[in-house]
Design a protein around this motif. Structure first.
Motif, PDB file in Angstrom:
ATOM      1  N   PRO A  79      81.634  56.232  65.793  1.00  0.00           N
ATOM      2  CA  PRO A  79      81.187  57.185  66.505  1.00  0.00           C
ATOM      3  C   PRO A  79      80.122  58.146  65.334  1.00  0.00           C
ATOM      4  N   ALA A  80      80.839  58.393  64.333  1.00  0.00           N
ATOM      5  CA  ALA A  80      79.913  59.467  63.372  1.00  0.00           C
ATOM      6  C   ALA A  80      78.721  58.560  62.739  1.00  0.00           C
ATOM      7  N   VAL A  81      79.167  57.397  62.688  1.00  0.00           N
ATOM      8  CA  VAL A  81      77.971  56.681  61.708  1.00  0.00           C
ATOM      9  C   VAL A  81      76.915  56.533  62.724  1.00  0.00           C
ATOM     10  N   ARG A  82      77.288  56.233  64.065  1.00  0.00           N
ATOM     11  CA  ARG A  82      76.136  55.973  65.193  1.00  0.00           C
ATOM     12  C   ARG A  82      75.377  57.220  65.334  1.00  0.00           C
ATOM     13  N   ARG A  83      76.109  58.243  65.540  1.00  0.00           N
ATOM     14  CA  ARG A  83      75.560  59.691  65.566  1.00  0.00           C
ATOM     15  C   ARG A  83      74.595  60.007  64.380  1.00  0.00           C
ATOM     16  N   SER A  84      75.135  59.721  63.225  1.00  0.00           N
ATOM     17  CA  SER A  84      74.036  59.729  61.948  1.00  0.00           C
ATOM     18  C   SER A  84      72.977  58.991  62.212  1.00  0.00           C
ATOM     19  N   SER A  85      72.973  57.605  62.761  1.00  0.00           N
ATOM     20  CA  SER A  85      71.608  57.070  63.033  1.00  0.00           C
ATOM     21  C   SER A  85      70.737  57.508  63.940  1.00  0.00           C
ATOM     22  N   SER A  86      71.452  58.003  65.085  1.00  0.00           N
ATOM     23  CA  SER A  86      70.554  58.774  66.025  1.00  0.00           C
ATOM     24  C   SER A  86      69.888  60.047  65.387  1.00  0.00           C
ATOM     25  N   ASP A  87      70.765  60.815  64.794  1.00  0.00           N
ATOM     26  CA  ASP A  87      70.060  62.037  64.020  1.00  0.00           C
ATOM     27  C   ASP A  87      68.919  61.584  63.192  1.00  0.00           C
ATOM     28  N   GLN A  91      65.066  62.794  63.353  1.00  0.00           N
ATOM     29  CA  GLN A  91      64.398  63.150  61.964  1.00  0.00           C
ATOM     30  C   GLN A  91      63.010  62.568  61.941  1.00  0.00           C
ATOM     31  N   ARG A  92      63.046  61.243  62.050  1.00  0.00           N
ATOM     32  CA  ARG A  92      61.782  60.343  61.783  1.00  0.00           C
ATOM     33  C   ARG A  92      60.687  60.673  63.048  1.00  0.00           C
ATOM     34  N   GLY A  98      55.159  66.068  63.107  1.00  0.00           N
ATOM     35  CA  GLY A  98      54.893  66.748  62.147  1.00  0.00           C
ATOM     36  C   GLY A  98      53.576  66.571  61.542  1.00  0.00           C
ATOM     37  N   ALA A  99      53.692  65.239  61.044  1.00  0.00           N
ATOM     38  CA  ALA A  99      52.444  64.797  60.379  1.00  0.00           C
ATOM     39  C   ALA A  99      51.374  64.959  61.093  1.00  0.00           C
ATOM     40  N   TRP A 100      51.411  64.321  62.514  1.00  0.00           N
ATOM     41  CA  TRP A 100      50.059  64.231  63.356  1.00  0.00           C
ATOM     42  C   TRP A 100      49.685  65.802  63.540  1.00  0.00           C
ATOM     43  N   ALA A 101      50.660  66.609  63.736  1.00  0.00           N
ATOM     44  CA  ALA A 101      50.023  68.036  63.972  1.00  0.00           C
ATOM     45  C   ALA A 101      49.307  68.642  62.801  1.00  0.00           C
ATOM     46  N   VAL A 102      49.812  68.375  61.587  1.00  0.00           N
ATOM     47  CA  VAL A 102      49.352  68.916  60.370  1.00  0.00           C
ATOM     48  C   VAL A 102      47.848  68.284  60.185  1.00  0.00           C
ATOM     49  N   VAL A 103      47.936  66.968  60.252  1.00  0.00           N
ATOM     50  CA  VAL A 103      46.345  66.349  60.227  1.00  0.00           C
ATOM     51  C   VAL A 103      45.423  66.592  61.294  1.00  0.00           C
TER      52      VAL A 103
END
Length: 149
Positions: A79-87, A91-92, A98-103
């Motif tokens: 579960p910790a690894v699955r939680r990490s991949s969803s986190d 983030q992605r 964020g890149a869209w908003a800046v540009v």
């Protein structure tokens, strides 16, 4: 572990310690960052003493009772690894938005400056940058969550 810490560690020894660390992470004894650091140390270890040093502050487990992990499919991750991949996916998505908003913001500011300094209205060309990119990001965000869930 073996009584002599100077003995060379085998791949099976490293795999047992790595599995033990994953269990400790799943139980909340170490964080994901600590897990990654310790896994790096485990796979760099040359001797059994090096492996013992990685787990010296954790409760003892009989590492020879742990199975040597085979190549596991993604769905059997802890579960910790699955939680990490969803986190990581979250983030992605935040980074893409964020890149869209800046540009988009930079293009909007340039358009506003040209409109204020120029004579009359300037065609809102920045929409052709922000619009399609935003639509694709929206699809990626919505469909990506449904695919994972």
């Amino acid at each position: 572990m073996a009584p002599n810490p100077d003995l060379r560690a085998s791949d099976a020894d490293r795999d047992r310690v790595a599995e033990s660390l994953r269990e400790h992470c799943a139980e909340g004894r170490i964080t994901m960052d600590e897990l990654q650091e310790r896994l790096d140390a485990v796979y760099d270890a040359k001797t059994l003493g090096d492996l013992q040093a990685v787990t010296s502050d954790l409760p003892e487990e009989d590492l020879y009772q742990l199975p040597v992990p085979a190549a596991q499919p993604k769905s059997t991750a802890s579960p910790a690894v699955r939680r990490s991949s969803s986190d990581l996916e979250l983030q992605r998505i935040r980074a893409m938005w964020g890149a869209w908003a800046v540009v988009g913001g930079i293009n909007l500011v340039i358009w506003l400056i040209l409109t204020v300094q120029g004579s009359g209205a300037v065609y809102p060309w920045w929409i052709w940058v922000a619009g399609p990119w935003g639509a694709l990001l929206l699809l990626r965000t919505v469909l990506g969550r449904h695919r994972d869930g």
